[in-house]
Design a protein around this motif. Structure first.
Motif, PDB file in Angstrom:
ATOM      1  N   ALA A 107      -8.385 -18.289  44.485  1.00 61.16           N
ATOM      2  CA  ALA A 107      -7.078 -17.245  43.687  1.00 61.16           C
ATOM      3  C   ALA A 107      -6.592 -16.509  44.693  1.00 61.16           C
ATOM      4  CB  ALA A 107      -7.475 -16.663  42.571  1.00 61.16           C
ATOM      5  N   GLN A 108      -6.671 -16.207  45.487  1.00 58.82           N
ATOM      6  CA  GLN A 108      -6.307 -14.891  46.264  1.00 58.82           C
ATOM      7  C   GLN A 108      -4.986 -15.808  47.094  1.00 58.82           C
ATOM      8  OE1 GLN A 108      -8.577 -13.579  49.578  1.00 58.82           O
ATOM      9  NE2 GLN A 108      -8.052 -11.245  49.405  1.00 58.82           N
ATOM     10  N   GLY A 109      -5.360 -16.719  47.483  1.00 64.37           N
ATOM     11  CA  GLY A 109      -4.423 -17.573  48.348  1.00 64.37           C
ATOM     12  C   GLY A 109      -3.248 -18.066  47.155  1.00 64.37           C
ATOM     13  N   LYS A 110      -2.945 -18.221  46.250  1.00 67.40           N
ATOM     14  CA  LYS A 110      -2.116 -18.589  45.618  1.00 67.40           C
ATOM     15  C   LYS A 110      -1.579 -18.015  44.570  1.00 67.40           C
ATOM     16  CE  LYS A 110      -5.037 -22.821  43.623  1.00 67.40           C
ATOM     17  NZ  LYS A 110      -6.000 -23.450  42.331  1.00 67.40           N
ATOM     18  N   ALA A 111      -2.241 -16.884  44.195  1.00 64.84           N
ATOM     19  CA  ALA A 111      -1.758 -14.975  44.044  1.00 64.84           C
ATOM     20  C   ALA A 111      -0.831 -14.692  44.960  1.00 64.84           C
ATOM     21  CB  ALA A 111      -2.219 -13.774  44.150  1.00 64.84           C
ATOM     22  N   LEU A 112      -1.257 -15.122  46.265  1.00 66.76           N
ATOM     23  CA  LEU A 112      -0.330 -14.479  47.647  1.00 66.76           C
ATOM     24  C   LEU A 112       1.129 -15.395  47.841  1.00 66.76           C
ATOM     25  CD1 LEU A 112       0.222 -12.948  50.563  1.00 66.76           C
ATOM     26  CD2 LEU A 112      -1.144 -14.553  51.730  1.00 66.76           C
ATOM     27  N   TYR A 113       0.390 -16.560  47.946  1.00 69.48           N
ATOM     28  CA  TYR A 113       1.680 -17.528  47.496  1.00 69.48           C
ATOM     29  C   TYR A 113       2.377 -17.253  46.097  1.00 69.48           C
ATOM     30  CZ  TYR A 113       4.625 -21.898  47.039  1.00 69.48           C
ATOM     31  OH  TYR A 113       6.192 -23.244  47.561  1.00 69.48           O
ATOM     32  N   ALA A 114       2.348 -17.266  45.539  1.00 67.72           N
ATOM     33  CA  ALA A 114       3.447 -17.289  44.064  1.00 67.72           C
ATOM     34  C   ALA A 114       3.867 -15.354  44.444  1.00 67.72           C
ATOM     35  CB  ALA A 114       2.746 -16.787  42.868  1.00 67.72           C
TER      36      ALA A 114
ATOM     37  N   ARG B  94       1.439  -9.762  51.409  1.00 69.42           N
ATOM     38  CA  ARG B  94      -0.641  -8.991  51.573  1.00 69.42           C
ATOM     39  C   ARG B  94      -0.808  -7.874  51.597  1.00 69.42           C
ATOM     40  NH1 ARG B  94      -2.983 -12.938  55.285  1.00 69.42           N
ATOM     41  NH2 ARG B  94      -4.005 -10.846  56.076  1.00 69.42           N
ATOM     42  N   LYS B  95       0.305  -6.890  51.960  1.00 66.75           N
ATOM     43  CA  LYS B  95       0.360  -5.401  51.792  1.00 66.75           C
ATOM     44  C   LYS B  95       0.884  -4.759  50.325  1.00 66.75           C
ATOM     45  CE  LYS B  95       2.594  -0.944  53.164  1.00 66.75           C
ATOM     46  NZ  LYS B  95       3.289  -0.919  54.907  1.00 66.75           N
ATOM     47  N   GLU B  96       1.564  -5.661  49.343  1.00 68.84           N
ATOM     48  CA  GLU B  96       1.415  -5.598  48.131  1.00 68.84           C
ATOM     49  C   GLU B  96       0.139  -5.408  47.649  1.00 68.84           C
ATOM     50  OE1 GLU B  96       5.130  -6.429  46.304  1.00 68.84           O
ATOM     51  OE2 GLU B  96       6.111  -5.778  47.294  1.00 68.84           O
ATOM     52  N   LEU B  97      -0.515  -6.642  47.889  1.00 67.30           N
ATOM     53  CA  LEU B  97      -1.850  -7.336  46.996  1.00 67.30           C
ATOM     54  C   LEU B  97      -2.683  -6.962  47.505  1.00 67.30           C
ATOM     55  CD1 LEU B  97      -0.945 -11.503  46.513  1.00 67.30           C
ATOM     56  CD2 LEU B  97      -0.635  -8.864  44.361  1.00 67.30           C
ATOM     57  N   GLY B  98      -2.470  -5.583  48.889  1.00 64.04           N
ATOM     58  CA  GLY B  98      -3.964  -5.307  49.301  1.00 64.04           C
ATOM     59  C   GLY B  98      -4.602  -6.249  50.379  1.00 64.04           C
ATOM     60  N   ILE B  99      -4.392  -7.517  51.102  1.00 64.31           N
ATOM     61  CA  ILE B  99      -4.970  -8.526  51.580  1.00 64.31           C
ATOM     62  C   ILE B  99      -5.011  -7.889  52.948  1.00 64.31           C
ATOM     63  CG2 ILE B  99      -5.368 -10.495  52.028  1.00 64.31           C
ATOM     64  CD1 ILE B  99      -3.890 -11.319  49.297  1.00 64.31           C
ATOM     65  N   LYS B 100      -6.724  -7.994  53.088  1.00 63.21           N
ATOM     66  CA  LYS B 100      -6.749  -7.995  54.861  1.00 63.21           C
ATOM     67  C   LYS B 100      -7.729  -9.356  54.803  1.00 63.21           C
ATOM     68  CE  LYS B 100      -6.468  -2.844  54.586  1.00 63.21           C
ATOM     69  NZ  LYS B 100      -5.008  -2.493  54.540  1.00 63.21           N
ATOM     70  N   GLY B 101      -6.989  -9.605  56.329  1.00 60.68           N
ATOM     71  CA  GLY B 101      -7.897 -10.311  57.210  1.00 60.68           C
ATOM     72  C   GLY B 101      -7.220 -11.730  57.217  1.00 60.68           C
ATOM     73  N   PHE B 102      -8.053 -12.885  56.660  1.00 63.06           N
ATOM     74  CA  PHE B 102      -7.247 -14.234  57.234  1.00 63.06           C
ATOM     75  C   PHE B 102      -7.155 -14.708  55.489  1.00 63.06           C
ATOM     76  CE2 PHE B 102      -8.028 -18.743  56.251  1.00 63.06           C
ATOM     77  CZ  PHE B 102      -6.593 -19.592  57.188  1.00 63.06           C
ATOM     78  N   CYS B 103      -6.193 -15.057  55.264  1.00 62.33           N
ATOM     79  CA  CYS B 103      -5.852 -15.483  53.637  1.00 62.33           C
ATOM     80  C   CYS B 103      -5.398 -16.968  54.160  1.00 62.33           C
ATOM     81  CB  CYS B 103      -5.688 -14.789  52.605  1.00 62.33           C
ATOM     82  SG  CYS B 103      -5.355 -15.316  51.025  1.00 62.33           S
ATOM     83  N   ALA B 104      -5.676 -17.858  53.475  1.00 63.39           N
ATOM     84  CA  ALA B 104      -4.303 -19.445  53.917  1.00 63.39           C
ATOM     85  C   ALA B 104      -3.997 -18.714  52.246  1.00 63.39           C
ATOM     86  CB  ALA B 104      -5.488 -20.565  53.472  1.00 63.39           C
ATOM     87  N   VAL B 105      -2.199 -18.710  53.176  1.00 66.45           N
ATOM     88  CA  VAL B 105      -1.577 -19.201  51.235  1.00 66.45           C
ATOM     89  C   VAL B 105      -1.278 -19.829  50.701  1.00 66.45           C
ATOM     90  CG1 VAL B 105       0.994 -18.986  51.591  1.00 66.45           C
ATOM     91  CG2 VAL B 105       0.346 -17.790  53.678  1.00 66.45           C
ATOM     92  N   GLY B 106      -1.189 -19.869  49.172  1.00 66.00           N
ATOM     93  CA  GLY B 106      -1.747 -21.125  48.467  1.00 66.00           C
ATOM     94  C   GLY B 106      -2.452 -22.090  48.920  1.00 66.00           C
TER      95      GLY B 106
END
Length: 66
Positions: free
Chosen positions: A51-58, A35-47
């Motif tokens: 596209a953001q959730g899929k990137a976070l899961y990967a 999450r920190k490396e991708l700069g994601i803030k707030g809620f994001c479902a992992v996978g």
């Protein structure tokens, strides 16, 4: 004794919870780092469906494996 939410629990269930968390703690750390490396803030479902959730899961999966 009380858990972190203030609910009264037995010492046995407290110990069981701490023991069970050890099984997923490395995954939790990998997701936090991703999450920190991708700069994601707030809620994001992992996978999730996004596209953001899929990137976070990967990213988390690659960090977890390393």
């Amino acid at each position: 004794m009380k858990n972190k939410r203030g609910k009264v629990v037995s010492k046995k269930s407290h110990a069981a919870g701490k023991k069970n968390y050890q099984n997923i703690s490395t995954w939790t750390e990998a997701v936090l780092k991703a999450r920190k490396e991708l700069g994601i803030k707030g809620f994001c479902a992992v996978g999730g469906k996004t596209a953001q959730g899929k990137a976070l899961y990967a990213k988390a999966k690659s960090l977890y494996a390393a």
